[in-house]
Structure formats: structure tokens, C-alpha cells
Motif scaffolding. Structure first.
Motif: not given
Lengths: 348, 252
Positions: A277-279, A295-298, A317-320, A329-330
């Protein structure tokens, strides 16, 4: 040849340094939005179901990610074990409230938070000495190891923790003797948000202080930091302990608002989720963990509704993509856009 | 006579390799001293023991008459030993101003200040700005360190060391790798360092050495080969043979 070159006035430099700690408009916006969520999802508008319990859980998760940001984003300590302090805090608060039978003082939620912070902070202090030495890999393994040990202890000490069933019937007394936790989560959300804000405010003060600067210096170059007289180990112990205490508070929040404590709260995946989540949100901004948690929970909800089984695939996929192509990050992504937008008219 | 720095029979070995061989070395106050020697003579190893990065295998280090052999890096730094690094060791993501403010704060014992915002100590900010101006990098004080030209980074190296108001400054090849156009600025800075600071220049460049050093020690294979004034060393045939002979003394 003159060595002194014309520069901006000195007092200007001090003001600029100080301005780093000033609250920005987008920060105010963030907290106003968090308050607004209470009214949007608090069952005040017909047709919109109450989601305050979910939002409280997000706050708890965000606070855990914030605590990782302090050690990773600022001091550069990689950790896969922050969930241990989270779970410890959850159990401490849960056990206190349960044994207090819903009455003051043991079941008082604020005292529960303080106790959780104290116990998790103490655990953080003791284990901090293990992460002082060694490389990133050693730190990952050590923090992971400590977390696994604590998780297994919670699982095995059935007489205390309820084992795999966890603690049920965790009843807190009303906050300050006034506000009782209600079924719809009104109290839980306001309570969680206030606790989050207090922890955030404290963290914010710290990262904008000289102490915070010394953490960034240690992260950047520990050898040089030592050479200019920074007590590197003492600073790392201090921030690791503080972060553990905040993680404990986050765990206590979850136990109090969900009225339970379970092995799930101390399990490894909690550490991994929070780090992710932090990254995802962006490390080193303080807001990364909070925005990441939302964002993670949504995403979990939205993607889960479309394809229940594969949500982690899309998350992965989004994370990579994010880690490969965007630094920070975001928030880093948004910062980049903002800079491009505002620099257009400026002279270079 | 009391010395700023003394080493007594200092030895350091890595496995079977003797990097520092029984070095007894005295440095008077206000010295302008150069430590020279061919590549691999153990100059940097010697400096690392002085600053506490490496522990000597045996022997003693005294600073201002006090035995500091077992002191930590930080304690020595606080006591007044500062150094620059042969390869830049900077905080790439901070600004020069932030870096120097931190260094001064640590000297003033205000580095652990966690509640007041950065910049609240006006005296520290003013001192930091003045120091950066003195070194001629005041114009870039709010740029990112990692984005600075190499010569300015070298000057920041010196600024960080000076921020501690050291009694002893160890300059490890201060101008190494600096383009010719930025070199003069660094040399000027070194020339202007206050008399109160005892200076040890660890150098390869003989021009720099003979320009600044009044006294010179030659280190060969970890041992002190000879010591003397700059003139004596320049004339010493043995030194010419082992060291200067390898270098082109006349160039530049």
C-alpha cells in the motif's frame, strides 16, 4: 578572485526552510475530504449505504502504512514485519477491553490505545537493535522473522489470545465516558479519524524537524551522516520505536472498532499488504500510505465485483507498472503531472 | 610541545596484508601537512583509523593529548576531527543548505530537535548560508546536491567538514577528478582555511602538495618512509627514487 558570490538574502533561506513545514492547500483538501466522507457515507443521504465501518478499517490500514513510511520512506529501513506491532497492539487493546467488561478503566478506548502504543513501542525498541546492522536483505529477513515469531506466539497462546478463534466480545467503554461505539460506525469513524490525524500531525512535525532531516541524511548516506556527527544508531532506534508504537495504535484502532482481535491481524499478509500500500501510494510523502490504503480497498472492491478470483492479478499488474515507470507511487505520478502543468508558464 | 594529533606505533593489518606499519606521527597545532605516497601506500587506511571508520590492530591515537583509539566516529567528529572523502560522500537528495544546516545542528547538539520545524534556529541558517557563500557555492544552496556539477560537490564536501568547526581537517584528495576550470576555486578555498585548523592533505598531485604543505610525511608500504619540510622532501633523493621518480614533478 572573489570567493563570495552574490546570493539571495539569508533570511530568505530560513523562511524557505521553514516553509517546508507549512500546511499546503492540498493537505487541507485531503482532511476536509476525509471529514466529508463521514457525511456522505454516514447514512445521512438516502440511497447511499453506510460504509463507515469499511472506512474506519481503511484508516487503520493507512495508519499502519504511515508507520512504515516513517521507517522506510524517511529513514530507509526496509521492513516486512510492521504487521507484528500492529497485531500486538490489536491484542493488547482487545485483551484490555475484554477483561474490563466494557467498563472504565480497562475498557477505556484511549487507555487501550496508550497501552497498545506502549507495548508495541517497547517491542519495537527491543527489536530495533536487530535492524541496525546489515543490509536491506538482512533487515527484510530479520523483520519478517520477528513478525513470524509473534504471529505464531499469538496463535499458540490460546489461553490468552483465543488461538485461531481470536478474541470475541471486545467491548470498549464510551470514549471519554461520552461517545459509545454504535452499530453504524459513526463513533468508530470519527474516533479513528481523530486518532489518525493526531498520529499524522505528530509524524509530520517530526519529518519536518532537524531530527527528520537527519533521518533523510542517514537514508542518503550513513557514512557521511556519521562523519558529521549524527548519532545514526540512536536516531534509527528512536524512529523504529516510534513507528512500532504508531503501528500498535493502528492495530488497537482496528480491534476496538471491529470489537475483536484475531490472528489475521498479526498475520504476515498484513505486513506485506501495508508495505504494498505504501509503495503503491508513494513512500516518503506521509500521505502515500493513506491514499494507498483508500485506493487499495477501492480497487479490491471494484475489481472484486468484476472478477472475484483475479483481483490480485490486476493489483499485481498495476503495482508492477507503477514501480517500474513512476518514482514515488501514485503521489509521485500526481506530482509529476502537477509540475509539468505549473512549469509551463515559468521561466526555467 | 603538545600535538593536535599523535599516533603511537599504529598498526593495521587485513589478514596477512599490513596496511599500516608501526606509524608514529605527530601533528602540531595549525599544521599544514601533507601525507603523500604511491598508490596503495595505505594513506586512506591511515585516515580511516584517525576518524574511527577502521579500528587499528594495535597502537594508539591521541587527539589533543587524549587517547581516542576506542572512540566512535561520531565522538571523534564531535571532538573536532573532520574529513572530506576521496570519493564524494554527500546527501544526494538534500540541498547544500539542508546538508550544512544539519552538520551545524549536530555540532550545536540540536540535531535531535524533533518538534520545532527545520529552519527555526535562525543563527544556524545564517551560519550555513555564510559558510556556503565563503566556499562560493551560495548560489546553488537550494539546488539538489545530486544535480550539482562535480566541482561544486567537492566544495560541499569541504563545507560539510568545516561546518563542524574542526580542530583537525583531513582532506582526502580534495581536487581529485575536478575539471581544470573548477580547480582553482577549490585550491583557493584550501588556501584560505583558518590558521586555527590543523590541516592534513592526503594527495597525489605534487603541485597541490608543494603549494600548500609546509611539512610532508611520505608513506610507503604502510610505513613512514621519511618526514620533513616541503623543501627537504623535495630535495631528498630517496623520496625522489621511491615516489617522486614515478611522478612527473614538473608538469602543469
Amino acid at each position: 578572485m572573489s570567493m563570495t558570490q552574490p546570493t539571495k538574502p539569508v533570511n530568505d533561506a530560513g523562511a524557505r526552510l521553514l516553509s517546508g513545514a507549512r500546511w499546503r492547500w492540498y493537505e487541507v483538501l485531503f482532511w476536509v475530504a476525509a471529514i466529508a466522507l463521514f457525511f456522505v457515507f454516514g447514512d445521512f443521504i438516502p440511497g447511499i449505504p453506510t460504509r463507515l465501518m469499511l472506512l474506519s478499517e481503511i484508516i487503520s490500514l493507512g495508519l499502519l502504512a504511515l508507520s512504515i513510511d516513517l521507517v522506510l520512506g524517511y529513514a530507509g529501513i526496509v521492513t516486512l514485519g510492521q504487521g507484528a506491532f500492529f497485531g500486538l497492539g490489536a491484542y493488547v487493546a482487545g485483551l484490555m477491553a475484554k477483561n474490563g467488561m466494557g467498563a472504565f478503566p480497562l475498557s477505556d478506548p484511549l487507555l487501550g490505545l496508550l497501552a497498545a502504543a506502549a507495548v508495541s513501542g517497547a517491542a519495537g525498541f527491543v527489536t530495533s537493535f536487530l535492524v541496525l546492522r546489515g543490509s536491506d536483505l538482512t533487515r527484510l529477513m530479520v523483520t519478517l522473522g520477528v513478525a513470524l515469531i509473534l504471529a505464531e506466539l499469538a496463535n499458540q497462546m490460546r489461553w490468552l489470545t483465543g488461538g485461531a478463534d481470536g478474541l470475541q466480545g471486545v467491548m470498549s467503554s464510551p470514549i471519554l465516558g461520552i461517545w459509545d461505539f454504535d452499530l453504524w460506525g459513526h463513533t468508530a469513524y470519527v474516533y479513528s479519524l481523530v486518532v489518525l490525524f493526531v498520529c499524522f500531525w505528530l509524524s509530520r512535525r517530526i519529518v519536518h524537524s532537524t531530527f527528520g532531516l537527519s533521518l533523510k541524511a542517514i537514508k542518503g548516506n550513513a557514512l557521511r551522516a556519521r562523519a558529521i556527527g549524527v548519532p545514526v544508531n540512536a536516531r534509527l532506534v528512536a524512529i523504529y520505536t516510534l513507528a512500532a508504537a504508531i503501528a500498535g495504535i493502528a492495530g488497537a484502532l482496528l480491534a476496538q472498532t471491529t470489537q475483536s482481535a484475531s490472528p489475521d491481524m498479526i498475520a504476515f499478509h498484513r505486513s506485506a499488504d501495508a508495505l504494498l500500500i505504501l509503495v503503491f501510494g508513494g513512500a516518503g510523502y506521509l500521505y502515500g500510505g493513506l491514499i494507498g490504503a483508500v485506493l487499495f480497498r477501492v480497487m479490491q472492491d471494484v475489481i472484486g465485483n468484476i472478477t472475484l478470483q483475479y483481483w490480485q492479478f490486476w493489483l499485481g499488474l498495476v503495482l508492477v507498472l507503477l514501480v517500474l515507470f513512476v518514482r514515488g507511487g501514485v503521489i509521485g505520478l500526481m506530482e509529476g503531472w502537477w509540475n509539468r502543468l505549473t512549469r509551463k508558464g515559468d521561466a526555467p | 610541545m603538545t600535538y593536535v594529533l599523535e599516533t603511537r606505533s599504529l598498526c593495521k593489518s587485513f589478514g596477512g596484508i599490513i596496511a599500516t606499519d608501526n606509524v608514529s606521527f605527530n601533528l602540531p597545532a595549525g599544521a599544514r601537512h601533507a601525507l603523500i605516497g604511491p598508490n596503495g601506500a595505505g594513506k586512506t587506511t591511515f585516515v580511516n583509523q584517525l576518524t574511527g571508520v577502521l579500528d587499528p590492530t594495535s597502537g594508539q591515537i591521541l587527539f589533543g593529548g587524549e587517547d581516542i583509539t576506542n572512540w566512535t566516529v561520531r565522538r571523534r567528529a564531535t571532538a573536532g576531527i573532520a574529513r572530506t572523502f576521496q570519493i564524494n560522500q554527500l546527501f544526494a537528495d538534500l540541498t547544500p543548505l539542508e546538508s550544512v544546516v544539519l552538520a551545524i545542528s549536530e555540532r550545536e547538539d540540536a540535531g535531535g530537535q524533533w518538534f520545532k520545524p527545520l529552519g527555526a534556529r535562525e543563527d544556524i541558517v545564517v551560519e550555513a548560508c555564510e559558510l556556503l557563500d565563503t566556499l562560493g557555492i551560495g548560489d546553488v544552496r537550494e539546488a539538489r546536491v545530486g544535480a550539482l556539477p562535480y566541482g561544486k560537490q567537492r566544495l560541499l564536501e569541504i563545507a560539510l567538514a568545516l561546518a563542524a568547526k574542526p580542530k583537525l581537517l583531513l582532506l582526502d584528495e580534495p581536487a581529485a577528478g575536478v575539471p581544470e576550470s573548477e580547480r582553482e576555486q577549490i585550491l583557493n578555498v584550501v588556501a584560505r582555511l583558518p590558521e586555527s585548523v590543523a590541516l592534513v592533505l592526503i594527495e597525489h598531485d605534487m603541485h597541490l602538495v608543494f603549494r600548500f604543505a609546509k611539512t610532508i610525511s611520505v608513506l610507503v608500504n604502510g610505513a613512514l618512509f621519511c618526514e620533513g619540510t616541503a623543501d627537504e622532501i623535495a630535495r631528498d633523493p630517496r623520496v625522489r627514487q621511491v615516489y617522486l621518480g614515478e611522478e612527473d614533478v614538473g608538469h602543469g
